[in-house]
Write a protein that holds these residues in place. Structure first.
Motif, PDB file in Angstrom:
ATOM      1  N   GLY A  78       0.786  -1.239   0.000  1.00  0.00           N
ATOM      2  CA  GLY A  78       0.000   0.000   0.000  1.00  0.00           C
ATOM      3  C   GLY A  78       0.814   1.282   0.000  1.00  0.00           C
ATOM      4  N   VAL A  79       2.158   1.169  -0.112  1.00  0.00           N
ATOM      5  CA  VAL A  79       2.973   2.389  -0.087  1.00  0.00           C
ATOM      6  C   VAL A  79       2.675   3.250  -1.319  1.00  0.00           C
ATOM      7  CG1 VAL A  79       5.354   3.267  -0.267  1.00  0.00           C
ATOM      8  CG2 VAL A  79       4.810   1.423   1.327  1.00  0.00           C
ATOM      9  N   GLU A  80       2.500   4.539  -1.071  1.00  0.00           N
ATOM     10  CA  GLU A  80       2.307   5.522  -2.152  1.00  0.00           C
ATOM     11  C   GLU A  80       3.437   6.540  -2.173  1.00  0.00           C
ATOM     12  OE1 GLU A  80      -1.490   7.254  -1.345  1.00  0.00           O
ATOM     13  OE2 GLU A  80      -2.558   5.611  -2.341  1.00  0.00           O
ATOM     14  N   ARG A  81       3.934   6.853  -0.996  1.00  0.00           N
ATOM     15  CA  ARG A  81       5.055   7.794  -0.896  1.00  0.00           C
ATOM     16  C   ARG A  81       6.235   7.047  -0.291  1.00  0.00           C
ATOM     17  NH1 ARG A  81       0.796  11.654   1.242  1.00  0.00           N
ATOM     18  NH2 ARG A  81       0.772  13.440  -0.167  1.00  0.00           N
ATOM     19  N   LEU A  82       7.365   7.141  -0.974  1.00  0.00           N
ATOM     20  CA  LEU A  82       8.548   6.396  -0.528  1.00  0.00           C
ATOM     21  C   LEU A  82       9.700   7.366  -0.284  1.00  0.00           C
ATOM     22  CD1 LEU A  82      10.078   3.785  -0.003  1.00  0.00           C
ATOM     23  CD2 LEU A  82      10.351   3.507  -2.469  1.00  0.00           C
ATOM     24  N   ILE A  83      10.217   7.336   0.934  1.00  0.00           N
ATOM     25  CA  ILE A  83      11.361   8.194   1.282  1.00  0.00           C
ATOM     26  C   ILE A  83      12.566   7.288   1.508  1.00  0.00           C
ATOM     27  CG2 ILE A  83      12.255   9.943   2.859  1.00  0.00           C
ATOM     28  CD1 ILE A  83       9.316  10.528   3.652  1.00  0.00           C
ATOM     29  N   SER A  84      13.636   7.612   0.769  1.00  0.00           N
ATOM     30  CA  SER A  84      14.840   6.807   0.853  1.00  0.00           C
ATOM     31  C   SER A  84      15.907   7.590   1.609  1.00  0.00           C
ATOM     32  CB  SER A  84      15.304   6.527  -0.575  1.00  0.00           C
ATOM     33  OG  SER A  84      16.674   6.258  -0.600  1.00  0.00           O
ATOM     34  N   VAL A  85      16.692   6.872   2.389  1.00  0.00           N
ATOM     35  CA  VAL A  85      17.841   7.499   3.049  1.00  0.00           C
ATOM     36  C   VAL A  85      19.093   6.849   2.479  1.00  0.00           C
ATOM     37  CG1 VAL A  85      18.994   7.974   5.236  1.00  0.00           C
ATOM     38  CG2 VAL A  85      16.490   7.930   5.137  1.00  0.00           C
ATOM     39  N   SER A  86      20.055   7.689   2.082  1.00  0.00           N
ATOM     40  CA  SER A  86      21.227   7.168   1.395  1.00  0.00           C
ATOM     41  C   SER A  86      22.490   7.907   1.836  1.00  0.00           C
ATOM     42  CB  SER A  86      21.009   7.363  -0.121  1.00  0.00           C
ATOM     43  OG  SER A  86      22.113   6.933  -0.850  1.00  0.00           O
ATOM     44  N   ALA A  87      23.558   7.141   2.064  1.00  0.00           N
ATOM     45  CA  ALA A  87      24.870   7.731   2.368  1.00  0.00           C
ATOM     46  C   ALA A  87      25.514   8.160   1.054  1.00  0.00           C
ATOM     47  CB  ALA A  87      25.749   6.699   3.058  1.00  0.00           C
ATOM     48  N   VAL A  88      26.067   9.368   1.020  1.00  0.00           N
ATOM     49  CA  VAL A  88      26.651   9.870  -0.231  1.00  0.00           C
ATOM     50  C   VAL A  88      27.989  10.542   0.007  1.00  0.00           C
ATOM     51  CG1 VAL A  88      24.418  10.264  -1.368  1.00  0.00           C
ATOM     52  CG2 VAL A  88      25.464  12.108  -0.030  1.00  0.00           C
ATOM     53  N   GLY A  89      28.822  10.524  -1.043  1.00  0.00           N
ATOM     54  CA  GLY A  89      30.047  11.313  -1.036  1.00  0.00           C
ATOM     55  C   GLY A  89      29.754  12.691  -1.586  1.00  0.00           C
ATOM     56  N   SER A  90      30.504  13.674  -1.108  1.00  0.00           N
ATOM     57  CA  SER A  90      30.340  15.046  -1.591  1.00  0.00           C
ATOM     58  C   SER A  90      31.330  15.307  -2.718  1.00  0.00           C
ATOM     59  CB  SER A  90      30.617  16.023  -0.454  1.00  0.00           C
ATOM     60  OG  SER A  90      30.826  17.316  -0.974  1.00  0.00           O
ATOM     61  N   LEU A  91      30.840  15.933  -3.785  1.00  0.00           N
ATOM     62  CA  LEU A  91      31.719  16.280  -4.909  1.00  0.00           C
ATOM     63  C   LEU A  91      32.036  17.771  -4.933  1.00  0.00           C
ATOM     64  CD1 LEU A  91      30.017  14.012  -7.596  1.00  0.00           C
ATOM     65  CD2 LEU A  91      32.218  13.635  -6.461  1.00  0.00           C
ATOM     66  N   GLN A 175      33.033  15.785 -10.565  1.00  0.00           N
ATOM     67  CA  GLN A 175      32.993  17.144 -10.027  1.00  0.00           C
ATOM     68  C   GLN A 175      32.905  18.164 -11.166  1.00  0.00           C
ATOM     69  OE1 GLN A 175      36.716  18.571  -8.285  1.00  0.00           O
ATOM     70  NE2 GLN A 175      35.543  18.953  -6.407  1.00  0.00           N
ATOM     71  N   SER A 176      33.670  17.916 -12.223  1.00  0.00           N
ATOM     72  CA  SER A 176      33.697  18.864 -13.354  1.00  0.00           C
ATOM     73  C   SER A 176      32.359  18.888 -14.089  1.00  0.00           C
ATOM     74  CB  SER A 176      34.827  18.514 -14.322  1.00  0.00           C
ATOM     75  OG  SER A 176      34.451  17.389 -15.100  1.00  0.00           O
ATOM     76  N   TRP A 177      31.566  17.852 -13.921  1.00  0.00           N
ATOM     77  CA  TRP A 177      30.222  17.851 -14.516  1.00  0.00           C
ATOM     78  C   TRP A 177      29.266  18.756 -13.747  1.00  0.00           C
ATOM     79  CZ3 TRP A 177      29.474  11.778 -14.841  1.00  0.00           C
ATOM     80  CH2 TRP A 177      30.263  11.275 -15.873  1.00  0.00           C
ATOM     81  N   GLY A 178      29.721  19.243 -12.597  1.00  0.00           N
ATOM     82  CA  GLY A 178      28.846  20.070 -11.767  1.00  0.00           C
ATOM     83  C   GLY A 178      27.972  19.245 -10.843  1.00  0.00           C
ATOM     84  N   ALA A 179      28.276  17.963 -10.737  1.00  0.00           N
ATOM     85  CA  ALA A 179      27.473  17.108  -9.852  1.00  0.00           C
ATOM     86  C   ALA A 179      27.792  17.441  -8.397  1.00  0.00           C
ATOM     87  CB  ALA A 179      27.761  15.645 -10.135  1.00  0.00           C
ATOM     88  N   ASP A 180      26.811  17.174  -7.527  1.00  0.00           N
ATOM     89  CA  ASP A 180      26.952  17.494  -6.107  1.00  0.00           C
ATOM     90  C   ASP A 180      27.370  16.297  -5.269  1.00  0.00           C
ATOM     91  OD1 ASP A 180      25.924  20.298  -6.086  1.00  0.00           O
ATOM     92  OD2 ASP A 180      24.134  19.322  -6.917  1.00  0.00           O
ATOM     93  N   LEU A 181      26.778  15.148  -5.591  1.00  0.00           N
ATOM     94  CA  LEU A 181      26.887  13.986  -4.709  1.00  0.00           C
ATOM     95  C   LEU A 181      27.166  12.730  -5.516  1.00  0.00           C
ATOM     96  CD1 LEU A 181      23.530  14.605  -2.758  1.00  0.00           C
ATOM     97  CD2 LEU A 181      25.792  15.457  -2.115  1.00  0.00           C
TER      98      LEU A 181
END
Ligand SMILES: CSC[C@H]1O[C@H](OP(=O)(O)O)[C@H](O)[C@@H]1O
Ligand SMILES: Nc1ncnc2[nH]cnc12
Length: 291
Positions: A78-91, A175-181
């Protein structure tokens, strides 16, 4: 029990603080087994479904996670809204370890994943220009700000295959692509959530500076987990505050109709097997099971 709000916990988030557990359900899906049982319970009285992405004990690599079964299992509950938590590196230097970001865009560098429910006689092409739900992300951002958490929106996440981390050259390229994470899981989940007509948002918790800082050693998994453990309470606090706000508020976005303009196959040609396999997603569009 029906749980309209789902949470997937990533590296370092294997259980949801404050979830009064009702039961753990082992869901069988047409796409195999999810990463583990879905924990159904109440968060401050609101029904919630929680799933650990990498399984209990962190047993699946990002390439091994059965994303299709995970999304299917949550949808079937029955899930309609899904919130994900994710560990990320910073660029980028402005995204610092311990801070939260909401992801709005992806660059997909994955290579070894099953990332669609469709095929086998039923074709669909969903729109993915806005890969996360702007309403759900907006609610998370506003709530995070109200809680004075270190949160910003609009982050661009590069999704790599892994499991090894990036080389310095790759890190600088991203990083040069302007990506954040950078991370290894979110784009696959977001694609499938869209096909399943779920609202999807990603709370990214910055754990490291990847490998682009010449003066530092590159990231390693142990330090990711240490930073995650020291900061995961921020993501949990945000979840606990936002869930009651979402509960009962009707969805005001188009995520719930993502398949409407996407289904391409002439209905009369769709094999019974595909109808059966995809019934949960497509029966409302007249492609349901035939007896
Ligand atoms: C443990 S470091 C690499 C690992 O952490 C991230 O996981 P998740 O997105 O599930 O939080 C990254 O994507 C890798 O799977
Ligand atoms: N630097 C990084 N690269 C890929 N995935 C990550 N997860 C956390 N940090 C990461």
């Amino acid at each position: 029990m029906n749980a309209p709000i789902g949470i997937i916990g990533g590296s370092g988030l294997y259980r949801m603080e404050g979830l009064a557990l009702d039961r753990a359900v082992a869901v069988q899906t047409p796409f195999g087994e999810p990463s583990g049982p879905v924990h159904l319970g109440a968060l401050d009285g609101i029904p919630v479904a929680f799933l650990a992405r990498h399984g209990e004990g962190h047993r699946f690599t990002p390439s091994e996670v059965n994303y299709r079964a995970n999304i299917w299992a949550l949808k079937s509950l029955g899930v309609e809204r899904l919130i994900s938590v994710s560990a990320v590196g910073s660029l980028q230097a402005r995204h610092r370890p311990g801070e939260l970001r909401l992801v709005s865009q992806f660059i997909d560098k994955t290579r070894h994943r099953k990332d669609t429910f469709f095929g086998g006689g039923l074709v669909a092409h969903v729109s993915f220009a806005e890969p996360t739900c702007t309403h759900l992300s907006g609610a998370l951002l506003a709530t995070g700000r109200a809680l004075s958490l270190p949160v910003e929106g609009d982050a661009l996440y590069v999704c790599m295959e892994g499991p090894a981390f990036s080389t310095r050259a790759e890190s600088r390229l991203h990083q040069s692509w302007g990506a954040d994470l950078i991370g290894m899981t979110q784009v696959t989940e977001a694609r499938l959530a869209r096909e399943a007509e779920l609202c999807y948002a990603c709370i990214a918790l910055v754990t490291d500076y990847d490998a682009w800082r010449e003066e530092e050693e590159g990231v390693d998994a142990t330090s990711v987990l240490e930073v995650m453990h020291a900061n995961v309470d921020k993501a949990q606090a945000l979840l606990r505050q936002v869930v009651p706000q979402l509960s009962g508020a009707p969805r005001a976005c188009a995520c719930g109709e993502a398949l409407k303009a996407a289904l391409f196959t002439a209905p009369e040609t769709v094999p019974a097997e595909a109808r059966k396999r995809l019934d949960l997603l497509v029966s409302k569009y007249g492609y349901g099971m035939v007896d």
